[in-house]
Design an enzyme around this catalytic site. Structure first.
Site, PDB file in Angstrom:
ATOM      1  N   GLU A  85      31.981  45.953  33.947  1.00  0.00           N
ATOM      2  CA  GLU A  85      32.755  45.178  32.635  1.00  0.00           C
ATOM      3  C   GLU A  85      31.729  45.039  31.509  1.00  0.00           C
ATOM      4  OE1 GLU A  85      35.970  45.118  32.370  1.00  0.00           O
ATOM      5  OE2 GLU A  85      36.470  45.831  34.379  1.00  0.00           O
ATOM      6  N   SER A 102      28.259  43.916  36.504  1.00  0.00           N
ATOM      7  CA  SER A 102      29.694  44.517  36.486  1.00  0.00           C
ATOM      8  C   SER A 102      29.543  45.531  35.598  1.00  0.00           C
ATOM      9  CB  SER A 102      30.621  43.730  36.464  1.00  0.00           C
ATOM     10  OG  SER A 102      31.872  44.145  36.209  1.00  0.00           O
ATOM     11  N   SER A 106      35.352  36.525  39.631  1.00  0.00           N
ATOM     12  CA  SER A 106      35.323  37.800  39.484  1.00  0.00           C
ATOM     13  C   SER A 106      36.609  38.606  38.911  1.00  0.00           C
ATOM     14  CB  SER A 106      34.458  38.440  40.348  1.00  0.00           C
ATOM     15  OG  SER A 106      35.305  38.082  41.589  1.00  0.00           O
ATOM     16  N   ARG A 135      38.949  42.835  50.175  1.00  0.00           N
ATOM     17  CA  ARG A 135      39.445  42.645  48.744  1.00  0.00           C
ATOM     18  C   ARG A 135      40.378  41.626  48.653  1.00  0.00           C
ATOM     19  NH1 ARG A 135      36.796  42.302  44.142  1.00  0.00           N
ATOM     20  NH2 ARG A 135      36.650  44.160  42.962  1.00  0.00           N
ATOM     21  N   LYS A 171      46.550  44.590  46.228  1.00  0.00           N
ATOM     22  CA  LYS A 171      48.037  44.630  45.955  1.00  0.00           C
ATOM     23  C   LYS A 171      48.678  45.827  46.316  1.00  0.00           C
ATOM     24  CE  LYS A 171      51.333  43.404  42.280  1.00  0.00           C
ATOM     25  NZ  LYS A 171      51.513  43.111  40.898  1.00  0.00           N
ATOM     26  N   TYR A 191      35.285  37.981  31.259  1.00  0.00           N
ATOM     27  CA  TYR A 191      34.573  38.057  32.524  1.00  0.00           C
ATOM     28  C   TYR A 191      33.416  39.035  32.249  1.00  0.00           C
ATOM     29  CZ  TYR A 191      33.028  40.191  36.861  1.00  0.00           C
ATOM     30  OH  TYR A 191      32.221  40.653  37.832  1.00  0.00           O
TER      31      TYR A 191
END
Length: 328
Positions: free
Chosen positions: A132, A130, A89, A189, A197, A154
């Protein structure tokens, strides 16, 4: 007691969904991949609870590219509902491993649909699609009727999976649904996703464990929500009288820069002193203005996101502080 099967149960969404279903009185079965590293940290509270694991929660080894193991789990679990969340993903990673991304995400969904057709009592299926799949849409916001124009491997794999779910619903009469999920995050996550991050870096810099934070294009915008809200939507989809597709989104755009500023504000630091742009982290093609219209889910499912963007990023950053704190 209804039975549910979750592929990808060890992931962010799978762990929240497992908790939700257990709270609602389900017997929950999860599909996990056999690997040399046994990492189920998101499920640890459930896994180590003797009143739950082995009684109402069961984990089974299987793989989306191994039909024999997957079919065996389906027959053993005899699920009333299947939540198909597994797959590669990470959008950026899909450029590096496009074949395996398509194999797991696209063909894995097709294999699962074929197996459901063969069950004596076909289960209801939720497929996690998604945003996307929309790629660079001509309209904003997007809804269930927006054309699919993916711009990365993806997105292409998810577009195939989304369409094949619709085909099997229309052709074979399966109760098969797509939830077109816009970006949703949480303290669970994966560390290779930009929101985690950033939040982790802000906490690490605050604790003198890291010096700076390299990022790509911080102007990129997304419709970000909380995973807890989105898994509640997954469950609502399969409780509806008829199978259908739904967009799940907040309807609000925020940039990566917004994530940066919120995370660093949470730890009382000036982000300008620590964030460095790294051209190597800029994606070849970036989707534009992926903004979701969840009016259908609101109207038919009474679904509503309950966590604001600022609350989400603050929660994630605070969780990283707690994880990285020397006392822990």
């Amino acid at each position: 007691m209804p039975h549910a099967l979750i592929t990808g149960i060890t992931g962010q969404d799978g762990s929240y969904l497992a908790e939700l279903l257990l709270d609602k009185g389900y017997e929950v079965h999860g599909v996990v991949r056999r690997t040399s590293v046994l990492n189920r940290s998101r499920l640890d509270p459930l896994y180590h609870d003797p009143a739950i694991y082995g009684r109402r929660l069961f984990l089974h080894y299987a793989d989306l590219d191994d039909p024999t193991t997957l079919r065996r789990v389906l027959l053993k679990a005899a699920p009333d509902e299947i939540y198909h969340l597994a797959g590669q993903s990470h959008v950026g990673l899909s450029f590096e491993i496009p074949e395996s991304t398509c194999e797991l995400t696209a063909m894995g969904t097709l294999r699962l649909l074929e197996m459901i057709r063969d069950l004596p009592r076909p289960a209801r299926l939720f497929h996690a699609a998604s945003s996307e799949i929309f790629g660079q849409p001509a309209q904003s916001p997007q809804d269930e009727q927006t054309p699919l124009v993916p711009v990365n491997p993806y997105g292409c794999a998810k577009a195939f999976a989304t369409q094949i779910v619709r085909v099997y619903r229309q052709t074979f009469g399966l109760f098969a649904c797509n939830g077109i999920m816009y970006n949703h995050e949480s303290p669970r996550r994966g560390e290779n996703f930009v929101t985690r991050k950033i939040c982790r870096a802000a906490a690490a810099i605050k604790l003198d464990l890291q010096r700076d934070l390299p990022l790509g294009d911080t102007s990129a915008q997304r419709d970000w929500g909380h995973a807890r809200d989105y898994v509640r939507g997954m469950w609502l989809v399969l409780q509806h009288a008829t199978p259908d597709d739904y967009v799940f989104a907040t309807g609000q755009l925020h940039s990566v820069q917004d994530v940066v500023e919120t995370a660093f504000a949470t730890v009382a630091l000036d982000w300008r002193q620590y964030v460095k742009q790294d051209p190597r982290l800029i994606r070849p093609v970036e989707p534009l203005r992926l903004l979701g219209n969840a009016a259908k889910a609101r109207r038919l499912l009474a679904w509503e996101p309950q966590t604001t963007f600022r609350e989400l990023i603050t929660e994630m950053t605070q969780a990283e502080l707690d994880r990285l704190s020397p006392s822990n």
